[in-house]
Design a protein around this motif. Sequence first.
Motif, PDB file in Angstrom:
ATOM      1  N   THR A 162      -9.487  -2.647 -12.174  1.00  0.00           N
ATOM      2  CA  THR A 162      -9.407  -3.245 -10.906  1.00  0.00           C
ATOM      3  C   THR A 162     -10.254  -4.368 -10.809  1.00  0.00           C
ATOM      4  OG1 THR A 162      -9.218  -3.360  -8.358  1.00  0.00           O
ATOM      5  CG2 THR A 162     -10.954  -2.087  -9.427  1.00  0.00           C
TER       6      THR A 162
ATOM      7  N   GLN B 100      -7.348  -0.843  -3.604  1.00  0.00           N
ATOM      8  CA  GLN B 100      -8.800  -0.580  -2.765  1.00  0.00           C
ATOM      9  C   GLN B 100      -8.551  -0.940  -1.296  1.00  0.00           C
ATOM     10  OE1 GLN B 100     -12.079  -3.012  -4.382  1.00  0.00           O
ATOM     11  NE2 GLN B 100     -11.183  -3.263  -6.535  1.00  0.00           N
TER      12      GLN B 100
ATOM     13  N   ASN C   9      -4.777  -7.048  -0.747  1.00  0.00           N
ATOM     14  CA  ASN C   9      -4.658  -5.982  -1.521  1.00  0.00           C
ATOM     15  C   ASN C   9      -5.064  -6.025  -2.889  1.00  0.00           C
ATOM     16  OD1 ASN C   9      -3.363  -3.942   0.155  1.00  0.00           O
ATOM     17  ND2 ASN C   9      -1.724  -5.601   0.084  1.00  0.00           N
TER      18      ASN C   9
ATOM     19  N   GLU D 152       0.803  -1.135   0.054  1.00  0.00           N
ATOM     20  CA  GLU D 152       0.005   0.022  -0.006  1.00  0.00           C
ATOM     21  C   GLU D 152       1.026   1.273  -0.207  1.00  0.00           C
ATOM     22  OE1 GLU D 152      -2.650  -0.575   3.301  1.00  0.00           O
ATOM     23  OE2 GLU D 152      -4.261  -1.338   2.074  1.00  0.00           O
ATOM     24  N   GLN D 153       2.044   1.165   0.473  1.00  0.00           N
ATOM     25  CA  GLN D 153       2.847   2.216   0.562  1.00  0.00           C
ATOM     26  C   GLN D 153       3.454   2.848  -0.872  1.00  0.00           C
ATOM     27  OE1 GLN D 153       4.918   0.325   4.057  1.00  0.00           O
ATOM     28  NE2 GLN D 153       5.159   2.444   4.549  1.00  0.00           N
TER      29      GLN D 153
ATOM     30  N   SER E 236      -2.803   2.481  -7.188  1.00  0.00           N
ATOM     31  CA  SER E 236      -3.633   2.626  -6.010  1.00  0.00           C
ATOM     32  C   SER E 236      -4.149   1.130  -5.575  1.00  0.00           C
ATOM     33  CB  SER E 236      -4.465   3.626  -5.955  1.00  0.00           C
ATOM     34  OG  SER E 236      -5.583   3.391  -6.592  1.00  0.00           O
TER      35      SER E 236
ATOM     36  N   GLU F   4       1.606   3.374  -3.106  1.00  0.00           N
ATOM     37  CA  GLU F   4       0.641   4.680  -3.546  1.00  0.00           C
ATOM     38  C   GLU F   4       1.444   6.158  -3.553  1.00  0.00           C
ATOM     39  OE1 GLU F   4      -3.094   4.506  -1.466  1.00  0.00           O
ATOM     40  OE2 GLU F   4      -3.689   2.694  -2.666  1.00  0.00           O
ATOM     41  N   GLY F   5       1.278   6.821  -4.376  1.00  0.00           N
ATOM     42  CA  GLY F   5       2.003   8.152  -4.574  1.00  0.00           C
ATOM     43  C   GLY F   5       3.269   7.903  -4.938  1.00  0.00           C
TER      44      GLY F   5
END
Length: 487
Positions: free
Chosen positions: A108, A92, A100, A80-81, A90, A83-84
């Motif tokens: 997706t 959900q 994940n 999840e990290q 990304s 993301e960005g």
Amino acid sequence: MNHSHSALNRALLLTLPMLALPVVTSAQNLPESAICSAVAELPAVTVTADKTERPLEKVAASVAVIDGLELEQSQVTGMEQLEGRIPGLSFQPFGQAGLNAPVMRGLTANFNTFSTSTLLLVDSVPVHTAQGFEDAMLDVDRIEVLRGPQSTLYGRNAEAGVIAIHSLPMDNTPRARVSADIGSRNKRGLRFSLSRPLVEDTLYVSISGSWLKQDGFITNTYTGGKADDRERGNLKLGLRWTPSAATDAVLRYARQDYDDGAALWGAPAAAREHIASGTNSWNRSKGQSLALDASHAFSSGLRLRSITAWSDFTDDIQQDTDFMPADITHIRRDHRLRMFSQEFRLEGQLGAADWLAGVYADHNDTDLHNVGRRMMRVEDLRADQKSRTLAVFTHWNLPFSDAWSLSAGARLERSKIEIAPQGTARKDLDWTHFSPKLALQYQFSPEHQWYVSASRGIRTGGFNALSAASDYAAFEPEKKLVLRNRL
């Protein structure tokens, strides 16, 4: 603890300019030529996006690369990290560790389909489901993220892209790293990695692991305690054997364990950090994988590579969904997902062109058990789901000149899936997919290129395995054709 960290940070900030001052002063006294020669050039970034080692700037695809050192410095310890850090990527939000569902450029898949639109590869082990779509980022060399359809080389469930995690290679250079983490809510964590040669130039070993435990922040006013304590552990083992310069075999084992409380969900009618639940909630999921990646280079210039992978993930959770003292509604999952895959590929050169051709097969065996309690009604669904895939593929890189080149590939894949729900007749479906790819590239400078490409991505079909009301309705494969022009 926070005050001491702030004081330490201020001291470091005050000290750094003084440490840099002698360096700057010395540089001012050096001739310009010496200063220029002292500047280290950034190393070339090599990727395996098309399953062949190639400089990043020569790959006609949208590839993002994150170096392992950057992951470590940014304290990235989970999917999840990302993301960005990766544009267009990304996940959900589910609040459950180890699960994940990736979203790549808006594409997706629901985690209940037991398939994803983005493929995860961890040291050659494929992950096609949201369950087990996770990695602790231990001893990582780099992460390659391929955006856009990649089914020509990577098959089903690479409809939107591929996330490939590569561990640091085992070689003659010994390395060791240990770090500890202490934080709020009684957080304690430990990460370590160790790699060294057992027999120089022949046999190497590595081990890495992590452990994290932290008290929860959601107060259960009914029991008087915290509902969402966290504890998890990860372990990776590696063994590499190079009996000759032509032969290389790497064996890797990975394990992940979760012992968490309630998922990070909030009560619908209350503040998120307070619930009043009389139903025990937990996440006791676990997974393990084993992969053997072996290659041999023949004197003729051909290279044969074999990748054998096995994975086993148990999705074991119970979650209160009404957050009331009485057990009115809750969900319970006890799924076990097992997969075995085998890939053989032959690589070589024909004149100035390089090529590869291969065959891929996998077998999935999934035991499904899903319990849903709604008021006085309990739905208990059990089913066995199996799938098989067989594919042949090829990929060519054809240079026309120093600047112009063409990449072309194709994959023919046959998939079959069957479901056997408890108390209901068995169902099965099969599909045949053809996934071509074509890319024209112009290298107008060593670091810059222009390319135009057309590629097709596939996400396999299946059954609604958790809905008896729909008679386990089937859903068709998704197909995505993308034309791309990039400078």
